[in-house]
Design an enzyme around this catalytic site. Structure first.
Site, PDB file in Angstrom:
ATOM      1  N   ASN A 175      47.545  48.654  41.397  1.00  0.00           N
ATOM      2  CA  ASN A 175      47.229  48.495  42.821  1.00  0.00           C
ATOM      3  C   ASN A 175      46.174  49.532  43.184  1.00  0.00           C
ATOM      4  OD1 ASN A 175      47.168  48.683  45.639  1.00  0.00           O
ATOM      5  ND2 ASN A 175      49.360  48.286  45.873  1.00  0.00           N
ATOM      6  N   HIS A 196      45.168  40.740  47.854  1.00  0.00           N
ATOM      7  CA  HIS A 196      45.307  42.148  47.508  1.00  0.00           C
ATOM      8  C   HIS A 196      46.318  42.277  46.384  1.00  0.00           C
ATOM      9  CE1 HIS A 196      46.350  46.284  47.467  1.00  0.00           C
ATOM     10  NE2 HIS A 196      47.467  46.128  48.166  1.00  0.00           N
ATOM     11  N   CYS A 211      44.983  49.048  52.405  1.00  0.00           N
ATOM     12  CA  CYS A 211      44.632  48.063  51.383  1.00  0.00           C
ATOM     13  C   CYS A 211      43.855  46.894  51.964  1.00  0.00           C
ATOM     14  CB  CYS A 211      45.895  47.556  50.696  1.00  0.00           C
ATOM     15  SG  CYS A 211      46.894  48.867  49.953  1.00  0.00           S
TER      16      CYS A 211
END
Length: 348
Positions: free
Chosen positions: A295, A264, A123
């Site tokens: 996500n 993030h 990520c």
């Protein structure tokens, strides 16, 4: 006398010149993903902050989503594809070990033989790619660099896994990085913690899977993405405040100077904790694209950046702290000046 090897130098300053994104057409509600994991809309939203997410179909691939997002970024920057001499693709879901996705994406865009490669930092991949792009330009290796964060996580998630099925989603975001008259990308603070390598992982390697096929045939279970959510949550809550403060300090700013924070989009609760411990000013916009996008790993920061700009909560020229963390565990943060943007576009 030793032979002297020439060195290159590039632009003194770099900036993000344009932003483009691709959001898959299919919107998936919590109710739709709740059944296979014996859950509910309320449970999912309370624990993650997510209400909807986007799932890609068979035409919405790593390549096609990247190309669409990149074309938007080039349009926003006013840069032609053949001016780009490097393409960096941050992804964990290009499911070929080789070749990388980057060269095909670069060719489809018409970059005329640019360097192109993939990076894998989970990520945190987009922020890693942004750091590399800025340094490549300042070092004179490149003139304009595309940084693409793209994921098709639905290819890697077990829809019956209560720990991951409701979290992860698909999409792409791209920025054009180039020379600038003033610093638009601050120094990067990055690192990793390999003691937590197990926290986000593929649950079996390919050789284990092949051996299982030999033993069990069609009863073999393919590898899936696995996550120890509590371990990730605790690590992020404990470790990321210092990373954020170091990035702001190295940019020569204080948190009071920030117009936006774009973390993030891992989990709504983590985002809220990070904002609280940093004591951000009341008028600092906090990206919360996770509520509608889920996500999306390496794609989440450019997607969240676009959402802030599109909705008017931030504007081009604002200063924003980017902070990303993920599998590895890896992390990276930098302060940037927000760029012009193009709204989401369909596949061409």
């Amino acid at each position: 006398m030793a032979t002297e090897i020439a060195q290159t130098t590039g632009a003194q300053y770099t900036a993000i010149l344009g932003l483009g994104v691709y959001r898959p057409a299919r919107v998936v509600t919590n109710d739709e993903v709740a059944g296979p994991i014996d859950s509910s809309d309320e449970w999912i939203h309370t624990r993650s902050g997510i209400r909807t997410r986007r799932f890609a179909d068979e035409t919405e691939t790593i390549h096609s989503m990247s190309v669409a997002a990149a074309r938007g970024a080039l349009d926003a920057a006013g840069i032609a594809a053949d001016q780009v001499d490097c393409v960096i693709v941050a992804t964990s879901t290009h499911l070929l070990l080789t070749p990388a996705a980057g060269p095909r994406i670069a060719t489809e865009l018409g970059t005329n033989g640019s360097a192109a490669f993939d990076i894998s930092a989970g990520c945190a991949g987009f922020c890693h790619g942004l750091a590399m792009a800025s340094d490549l330009i300042r070092g004179g290796t490149s003139s304009y660099v595309l940084v693409i964060g793209v994921e098709k996580l639905t290819d890697t998630v077990n829809p019956t896994d209560r720990g991951t099925a409701f979290l992860f989603a698909d999409g792409a975001g791209t920025v054009v990085v180039g020379p600038a008259d003033a610093a638009g990308i601050g120094p990067t603070v990055w690192g990793s913690d390999g003691t937590q390598h197990h926290a986000i992982r593929q649950d079996k390697d390919w050789m284990e899977f092949f051996a299982e096929i030999d033993e069990k045939g069609t009863d073999a279970v393919r590898p899936y993405l696995a996550m120890e959510g509590t371990a990730v949550f605790r690590w992020a809550a404990h470790s990321l405040e210092k990373v954020c403060r170091d990035a702001v300090d190295r940019a020569g700013l204080s948190t009071d100077d920030l117009n936006a924070m774009i973390p993030h989009q891992a989990n709504g609760r983590i985002i809220e904790i990070m904002a609280r411990v940093l004591k951000l000013p009341e008028d600092c916009a906090l990206a919360d694209d996770i509520e509608e996008a889920g996500n999306t790993s390496a794609a989440s920061i450019p997607l969240a950046m676009e959402a802030l700009l599109r909705t008017g909560r931030s504007k081009p020229g604002d200063s924003a702290l980017l902070i990303a963390f993920g599998a590895g565990l890896s992390y990276a943060a930098q302060v940037v000046t927000l760029p012009p943007f193009s709204p989401p576009r369909p596949l061409s």
